[in-house]
Write an enzyme that holds these catalytic residues in place. Structure first.
Site, PDB file in Angstrom:
ATOM      1  N   GLU A  40      56.811  30.336  40.626  1.00 58.25           N
ATOM      2  CA  GLU A  40      56.430  30.592  42.020  1.00 58.25           C
ATOM      3  C   GLU A  40      57.232  29.821  43.079  1.00 58.25           C
ATOM      4  OE1 GLU A  40      52.186  30.370  42.624  1.00 58.25           O
ATOM      5  OE2 GLU A  40      51.815  32.010  41.230  1.00 58.25           O
ATOM      6  N   GLU A  76      50.856  35.061  34.820  1.00 56.87           N
ATOM      7  CA  GLU A  76      49.547  34.506  35.189  1.00 56.87           C
ATOM      8  C   GLU A  76      48.693  35.609  35.794  1.00 56.87           C
ATOM      9  OE1 GLU A  76      49.445  31.128  37.852  1.00 56.87           O
ATOM     10  OE2 GLU A  76      51.112  30.176  36.795  1.00 56.87           O
TER      11      GLU A  76
HETATM   12  C1  NOJ Z   1      49.479  30.074  40.507  1.00 57.36           C
HETATM   13  C2  NOJ Z   1      50.021  28.755  40.071  1.00 57.36           C
HETATM   14  O1  NOJ Z   1      51.177  28.950  39.310  1.00 57.36           O
HETATM   15  C3  NOJ Z   1      49.022  27.901  39.330  1.00 57.36           C
HETATM   16  O2  NOJ Z   1      49.548  26.617  39.245  1.00 57.36           O
HETATM   17  C4  NOJ Z   1      47.695  27.958  40.050  1.00 57.36           C
HETATM   18  O3  NOJ Z   1      46.773  27.073  39.480  1.00 57.36           O
HETATM   19  C5  NOJ Z   1      47.175  29.367  39.997  1.00 57.36           C
HETATM   20  N1  NOJ Z   1      48.100  30.238  40.687  1.00 57.36           N
HETATM   21  C6  NOJ Z   1      45.829  29.552  40.658  1.00 57.36           C
HETATM   22  O4  NOJ Z   1      45.928  29.274  42.008  1.00 57.36           O
END
Ligand code: NOJ
Length: 459
Positions: free
Chosen positions: A156, A364
């Site tokens: 990200e 994710e």
């Molecule tokens: C994206 C992130 O990569 C992760 O670190 C985070 O905990 C989750 N989203 C939830 O917000």
């Protein structure tokens, strides 16, 4: 491939042990008012000490794969140069433990915990970061590449630069102007390119991708016009001022220029910045060369994407060709107040594979909910089961229609440190009692294990 994901700073703890160098989150958490509950990742889930138990839990659930990140500063305390053998050995032992239990390891090299020493040299603003990141990628892939065959470079960039350098909401909490922020993004893209080369050298039979994020727009109706509108909106780059359509929820196109998809992914997969983005950003775009774009545009094996929430659009007779369809009042929201929009797990993979021609990994997806252990010792997170099932059914539709899908990683294995929210948002399928460090499988873990074992058939 079915699994769950975590990240180093969010679960490991052991922030000041065994020679680990300080990172920007160690520092950020110590600053007054940065973290909602005043917490930090100092201890987190204590995974650094409890990894054998955590791997045993993965095996008990029935996970086939595990995506985790390596902490740059645990391995190289100054970010470059000296290697902290104890830190590197920790990951080596973790990998052995995973393989021993039949869980395939997937490594993310950078999930936001930049060594503080590199931050003090300018971090992502310093053009040398491509050399630093390549050096680190070489160290990790040379050590683990005999056993780890799947790699993600960065997690990200929209967030670690957008929120780290633009809104200031995340470490290191800077608020730079657009031209500086675009420069930092350019450096992160170059660093990605160099790290892909380093991984290919360290692990010649490895498969490599990245894990960006974004919010997918999906069509109100499945008409050609609405689908075209959704595709355009998904890859739209919001500029500043009057060309920015704004949005009605935090996941739709926003006033935040760094919150988009294609500015990050077109260079990776197509070797250029999107034309519409170049127009939107105008003179704020940094100077770059053809060689830069070639370096960024390394051959990749798959397209990873973190997807949580999206927004609905329809075709419109306006300057954009689309308009947002606001969610009906009272629509489902997660504990974090993120809209529940399962459609994005069909439209996202479809749009991404059409545009980039690569197999998809959902790196994710998941939700936070207000989970607690009930009187019988159970954690009935049925909303999470319903959420994941609804999203996976959409993903399954994409598979059935022939879009190339390689895997799915649920966020997250464990409840963990949710950045500026601290421990208030629980994303895990395994509950963690932070006082005792006791782990308890939630109902969703039991349900998800069957999905993993049946390759989605039981959906
Ligand atoms: C994206 C992130 O990569 C992760 O670190 C985070 O905990 C989750 N989203 C939830 O917000």
């Amino acid at each position: 491939m079915w699994g769950a994901a975590t990240a180093s700073y969010q679960i490991e703890g052991a922030a000041y042990e065994d020679g680990k160098g300080e990172n920007i989150w160690d520092v950020f958490c110590r600053e007054e008012g940065r973290i909602a509950d005043g917490s930090s990742g100092d201890i987190a889930c204590d995974h650094y000490h409890r990894y054998p138990e955590d791997v045993a839990i993965m095996s008990e659930i029935g996970l086939r794969a595990y995506r985790f990140s390596t902490s740059w500063g645990r391995i190289m305390p100054d970010g470059v140069g000296a290697i902290n053998t104890k830190g590197l050995d920790f990951y080596s032992q973790l990998v052995d433990e995973l393989l021993d239990k039949g869980v395939t390891p997937y490594i993310t090299l950078f999930h936001w915990d930049l060594p503080q020493a590199l931050h003090l040299k300018g971090g992502w603003m310093n053009p040398d970061i491509q050399n630093w990141f390549a050096e680190y990628a070489a160290v990790v892939s040379e050590k683990l590449g005999d056993r780890v065959k799947h790699w993600f470079t960065q997690n990200e960039p929209q967030v670690f630069i957008g929120h780290g350098y633009c809104t200031g909401a995340k470490a290191p909490g800077l608020r730079y102007g657009l031209s500086d922020v675009l420069q930092a993004i350019h450096h992160s893209l170059l660093a990605h390119g160099r790290s892909v080369q380093a991984i290919r050298a360290g692990c010649p039979d490895g498969l490599v991708g990245a894990a960006p994020t974004g919010t997918v727009a999906f069509p109100e109706n499945e008409t050609e016009a609405d689908i075209a509108a959704a595709r355009k909106a998904t890859f739209y780059v919001p500029g500043r001022g009057p060309n920015n359509p704004g949005g009605t929820n935090s996941w739709s196109v926003s006033q935040e220029p760094t919150w988009n998809i294609s500015w990050y992914t077109d260079p990776l997969f197509l070797g250029n910045y999107p034309e519409q983005g170049l127009m939107a950003f105008g003179s704020d775009v940094p100077k770059y060369t053809e060689e830069d774009m070639q370096l960024i545009h390394q051959p990749l094996d798959f397209c990873g994407i973190n997807l949580y929430s999206g927004w609905q659009v329809r075709a419109a007779d306006n300057a954009f060709g689309w308009e947002e369809v606001p969610m009906p009042q009272g629509s489902p929201l997660t504990a974090f107040k993120w809209p529940v929009t399962p459609e994005i797990l069909y439209w996202g993979p479809r749009f991404f594979s059409e545009r980039y021609g690569k197999p998809i990994y959902i790196t994710e997806n998941g939700m936070s909910s207000n989970d607690w252990v009930d009187a019988e010792g159970r954690i009935g997170d049925y909303a999470r089961i319903d959420f994941v099932r609804a999203y996976l059914r959409q993903y399954k539709r994409a598979a059935e229609e022939g879009y190339p899908l390689d895997g799915y990683f649920l966020w997250s294995l464990l409840d963990n440190f949710e950045w500026p929210e601290g421990y208030r948002e629980r994303f895990g399928i395994v509950h963690v009692d932070y006082t005792t460090q006791k782990r308890t499988l939630k109902e969703s873990a039991k349900w998800y294990g069957e999905i993993c074992q049946s390759n989605g058939e039981s959906l």
